[in-house]
Scaffold this motif. Sequence first.
Motif, PDB file in Angstrom:
ATOM      1  N   LEU A 145       0.893  -1.273   0.156  1.00 29.55           N
ATOM      2  CA  LEU A 145      -0.024  -0.061   0.112  1.00 29.55           C
ATOM      3  C   LEU A 145       0.858   1.287  -0.009  1.00 29.55           C
ATOM      4  CD1 LEU A 145      -2.674  -0.904   2.365  1.00 29.55           C
ATOM      5  CD2 LEU A 145      -3.203  -0.814  -0.059  1.00 29.55           C
ATOM      6  N   ALA A 146       2.068   1.229   0.477  1.00 29.72           N
ATOM      7  CA  ALA A 146       2.885   2.189   0.432  1.00 29.72           C
ATOM      8  C   ALA A 146       3.126   2.796  -0.747  1.00 29.72           C
ATOM      9  CB  ALA A 146       4.135   2.129   1.412  1.00 29.72           C
ATOM     10  N   GLU A 147       3.175   1.949  -1.746  1.00 30.55           N
ATOM     11  CA  GLU A 147       3.528   2.097  -3.253  1.00 30.55           C
ATOM     12  C   GLU A 147       2.334   2.529  -3.985  1.00 30.55           C
ATOM     13  OE1 GLU A 147       6.384   1.414  -4.829  1.00 30.55           O
ATOM     14  OE2 GLU A 147       7.338   0.987  -2.614  1.00 30.55           O
ATOM     15  N   ARG A 148       1.133   2.506  -3.373  1.00 35.57           N
ATOM     16  CA  ARG A 148      -0.024   2.992  -4.038  1.00 35.57           C
ATOM     17  C   ARG A 148      -0.586   4.251  -3.459  1.00 35.57           C
ATOM     18  NH1 ARG A 148      -2.837  -2.712  -3.321  1.00 35.57           N
ATOM     19  NH2 ARG A 148      -4.919  -1.499  -3.635  1.00 35.57           N
ATOM     20  N   GLN A 149       0.315   5.283  -3.422  1.00 37.90           N
ATOM     21  CA  GLN A 149      -0.275   6.605  -2.912  1.00 37.90           C
ATOM     22  C   GLN A 149      -1.448   7.227  -3.658  1.00 37.90           C
ATOM     23  OE1 GLN A 149       1.394   8.128  -0.383  1.00 37.90           O
ATOM     24  NE2 GLN A 149       2.647   6.493  -0.219  1.00 37.90           N
ATOM     25  N   THR A 150      -1.505   7.039  -4.672  1.00 38.82           N
ATOM     26  CA  THR A 150      -2.872   7.696  -5.357  1.00 38.82           C
ATOM     27  C   THR A 150      -4.077   7.293  -4.713  1.00 38.82           C
ATOM     28  OG1 THR A 150      -1.608   7.891  -7.370  1.00 38.82           O
ATOM     29  CG2 THR A 150      -3.936   7.886  -7.572  1.00 38.82           C
ATOM     30  N   GLU A 151      -3.945   5.708  -4.483  1.00 34.95           N
ATOM     31  CA  GLU A 151      -5.289   5.121  -3.812  1.00 34.95           C
ATOM     32  C   GLU A 151      -5.517   5.725  -2.544  1.00 34.95           C
ATOM     33  OE1 GLU A 151      -7.327   0.983  -3.212  1.00 34.95           O
ATOM     34  OE2 GLU A 151      -5.281   1.031  -4.228  1.00 34.95           O
TER      35      GLU A 151
END
Length: 76
Positions: free
Chosen positions: A53-59
């Motif tokens: 989730l740390a890689e999915r900042q937009t979400e």
Amino acid sequence: MPDGITLVYLPPYSPELQPAETLWRLVDEPIVNKLVPTIDDLVNTIGARCCDLAERQTEISSRTNFAWWPKNHTPS
């Protein structure tokens, strides 16, 4: 309490006032309705999910940046 700081107490249950509450569904997705045999497996699964989730900042931003939430301000 320092001057200029005001505490605002939230109601006991107010997920709409706490944007992080909207993230639990994403965090616990890999373990919902599944048997997790050991606490180590649980820690590893949730840890891996948080890293993902740390890689999915937009979400994350789309779930936590509410129009009414105060924006960051740079002190002058």
